[in-house]
Design a protein around this motif. Structure first.
Motif, PDB file in Angstrom:
ATOM      1  N   ASN A  87       0.878  -1.225  -0.058  1.00 36.80           N
ATOM      2  CA  ASN A  87       0.111   0.020  -0.103  1.00 36.80           C
ATOM      3  C   ASN A  87       0.780   1.543  -0.028  1.00 36.80           C
ATOM      4  OD1 ASN A  87      -2.338  -1.262   0.088  1.00 36.80           O
ATOM      5  ND2 ASN A  87      -2.539  -1.494   2.160  1.00 36.80           N
ATOM      6  N   VAL A  88       1.942   1.111   0.923  1.00 41.39           N
ATOM      7  CA  VAL A  88       2.924   2.534   0.887  1.00 41.39           C
ATOM      8  C   VAL A  88       3.448   2.459  -0.582  1.00 41.39           C
ATOM      9  CG1 VAL A  88       4.999   3.230   1.888  1.00 41.39           C
ATOM     10  CG2 VAL A  88       3.396   2.226   3.301  1.00 41.39           C
ATOM     11  N   LEU A  89       3.841   1.485  -1.120  1.00 43.68           N
ATOM     12  CA  LEU A  89       4.634   1.544  -2.423  1.00 43.68           C
ATOM     13  C   LEU A  89       3.596   2.011  -3.285  1.00 43.68           C
ATOM     14  CD1 LEU A  89       6.660  -1.762  -2.376  1.00 43.68           C
ATOM     15  CD2 LEU A  89       7.588   0.754  -2.377  1.00 43.68           C
ATOM     16  N   ASP A  90       2.346   1.629  -3.569  1.00 43.92           N
ATOM     17  CA  ASP A  90       1.268   2.016  -4.408  1.00 43.92           C
ATOM     18  C   ASP A  90       1.226   3.476  -4.440  1.00 43.92           C
ATOM     19  OD1 ASP A  90       1.073  -0.524  -5.216  1.00 43.92           O
ATOM     20  OD2 ASP A  90      -0.791  -0.880  -4.392  1.00 43.92           O
ATOM     21  N   GLU A  91       1.156   3.946  -3.029  1.00 46.65           N
ATOM     22  CA  GLU A  91       0.834   5.435  -2.864  1.00 46.65           C
ATOM     23  C   GLU A  91       2.137   6.310  -3.457  1.00 46.65           C
ATOM     24  OE1 GLU A  91      -1.871   8.302  -1.909  1.00 46.65           O
ATOM     25  OE2 GLU A  91      -2.176   6.054  -1.524  1.00 46.65           O
ATOM     26  N   VAL A  92       3.319   5.910  -3.041  1.00 48.90           N
ATOM     27  CA  VAL A  92       4.394   6.832  -3.194  1.00 48.90           C
ATOM     28  C   VAL A  92       5.012   6.650  -4.874  1.00 48.90           C
ATOM     29  CG1 VAL A  92       5.242   6.742  -0.971  1.00 48.90           C
ATOM     30  CG2 VAL A  92       6.335   4.900  -2.461  1.00 48.90           C
ATOM     31  N   LEU A  93       4.761   5.559  -5.222  1.00 53.15           N
ATOM     32  CA  LEU A  93       4.980   5.251  -6.799  1.00 53.15           C
ATOM     33  C   LEU A  93       3.862   6.061  -7.694  1.00 53.15           C
ATOM     34  CD1 LEU A  93       6.213   1.667  -6.732  1.00 53.15           C
ATOM     35  CD2 LEU A  93       7.825   3.858  -7.085  1.00 53.15           C
ATOM     36  N   GLY A  94       2.855   5.915  -7.304  1.00 52.48           N
ATOM     37  CA  GLY A  94       1.668   6.756  -8.083  1.00 52.48           C
ATOM     38  C   GLY A  94       1.519   6.084  -9.249  1.00 52.48           C
ATOM     39  N   GLU A  95       0.800   6.819 -10.156  1.00 54.83           N
ATOM     40  CA  GLU A  95       0.131   6.490 -11.286  1.00 54.83           C
ATOM     41  C   GLU A  95       0.770   7.560 -12.621  1.00 54.83           C
ATOM     42  OE1 GLU A  95      -3.652   5.432 -11.875  1.00 54.83           O
ATOM     43  OE2 GLU A  95      -3.569   3.668 -10.559  1.00 54.83           O
ATOM     44  N   GLY A  96       1.561   6.989 -13.379  1.00 57.08           N
ATOM     45  CA  GLY A  96       2.159   7.886 -14.453  1.00 57.08           C
ATOM     46  C   GLY A  96       0.990   8.105 -15.649  1.00 57.08           C
ATOM     47  N   GLU A  97       1.486   8.670 -17.058  1.00 57.38           N
ATOM     48  CA  GLU A  97       0.503   8.558 -17.708  1.00 57.38           C
ATOM     49  C   GLU A  97       0.390   7.409 -18.724  1.00 57.38           C
ATOM     50  OE1 GLU A  97       2.841  11.483 -20.481  1.00 57.38           O
ATOM     51  OE2 GLU A  97       2.498  13.389 -19.149  1.00 57.38           O
ATOM     52  N   VAL A  98       1.111   6.346 -18.640  1.00 56.98           N
ATOM     53  CA  VAL A  98       1.130   5.264 -19.507  1.00 56.98           C
ATOM     54  C   VAL A  98       0.582   3.991 -18.763  1.00 56.98           C
ATOM     55  CG1 VAL A  98       2.321   3.720 -21.175  1.00 56.98           C
ATOM     56  CG2 VAL A  98       2.723   6.098 -20.843  1.00 56.98           C
ATOM     57  N   SER A  99      -0.429   3.303 -19.061  1.00 55.24           N
ATOM     58  CA  SER A  99      -0.900   2.057 -18.597  1.00 55.24           C
ATOM     59  C   SER A  99      -1.141   1.327 -19.790  1.00 55.24           C
ATOM     60  CB  SER A  99      -2.095   2.222 -18.095  1.00 55.24           C
ATOM     61  OG  SER A  99      -3.410   2.850 -18.669  1.00 55.24           O
TER      62      SER A  99
END
Length: 297
Positions: A87-99
């Protein structure tokens, strides 16, 4: 020679119509900018510390890696980590422009999300059993690369090695010439390798419904779909022919404004560059330092 006298008369105001004005499609607007992610409000200190140590391990490997656009960089296995750490990693890595996602291949469903650090990707491989709706995660990792090779490998496996021969439907006008051009560019790609890339702008071509039918038959949508949301959205899909990509640009109202075919080993519009990786190194170091300071307070 006598100059010609040409009288010019302005049209009366009531004779002008809005319909006479030039109509332009709306262009994409808005651009994502980087902002440092934040920790979950209820994050446990031990989870933050564990996530910080994982990212430090990854950064050490990233600093030792010399960027190669054709190769995958360091990978950090995340499967099996405690949920609080993820959960911490998901939050700090976030979501960029490409999926991106891969579907339709046996045992090869993949979900990819670029982090806010361009060129750093979270990759999940899923085992979707036939006739079952549940998805079982078999692999989960963080990697550095221009684009995860698992995506390109899947697109490669799900496509034919060449553009197929089809019977052109009645009314096909430009499709035969397009097929000749595509085959010539595939041959050029085979000779010249990754440096070769060729774009065919379908938006500017007078294509009949029969032309579109022929293209759809020879180049059906493949197993890989990529979306980039930098300006409006750019959608890249693999096709039934290896190394032929559909690249479509949409504006903020989801109106198609550019429709192209690209013949290349990989679609350049969604690739991270060496400069992106270098920038990610610096920003990831800042994030780790900030997380370390937060756990020490």
């Amino acid at each position: 020679m006598k100059p010609l006298s040409i009288p010019i008369h302005a049209a009366p105001a009531d004779a002008r119509h809005d319909d006479d004005a030039l109509q332009y499609p709306e262009m994409p607007r808005g651009m994502a900018t980087f902002s440092m992610p934040h920790l979950p409000e209820d994050a446990d200190t031990s989870a933050v510390k564990a996530a910080q140590q994982l990212l430090q391990t990854f950064l050490d490997a990233l600093n030792d890696w010399t960027f190669d656009a054709q190769a995958t960089g360091p990978r950090l296995d995340l499967r099996g980590q405690p949920e609080a750490v993820l959960n911490v990693l998901d939050e700090v890595l976030g979501e960029g422009e490409v999926s991106a996602r891969v579907e339709g291949l046996p045992g090869c469903d993949v979900r990819v999300q670029e982090s806010v650090f361009t060129g750093l990707w979270r990759v999940r491989e899923l085992d979707v059993k036939e006739k079952e709706t549940s998805e079982k995660e078999t692999s989960y990792w963080l990697e550095a690369s221009s684009l995860p090779t698992v995506l390109l490998d899947a697109a490669h496996r799900g496509a034919q090695p060449a553009l197929p021969d089809i019977a052109f439907p009645e009314g096909a006008m430009n499709a035969p010439a397009l097929f000749t051009e595509i085959r010539a560019q595939l041959a050029s790609l085979k000779r010249n390798g990754a440096a070769s890339s060729h774009e065919i702008n379908l938006t500017l071509l007078p294509l009949t419904p029969a032309d579109h039918q022929a293209l759809q038959e020879a180049l059906p949508v493949g197993s890989l779909a990529i979306i980039s949301k930098s300006f409006g959205s750019c959608r890249v899909t693999s096709t039934g022919a290896r190394h032929v990509w559909r690249v479509q640009q949409f504006n903020n109202k989801n109106t198609l404004i550019l429709n192209t075919l690209v013949v290349a080993e990989r679609p350049s519009l969604v690739l991270a560059a060496a400069e992106d990786i270098e920038d990610a190194r610096g920003r990831l170091a800042e994030l780790i330092s900030w997380m370390r300071a937060d756990t020490e307070d």
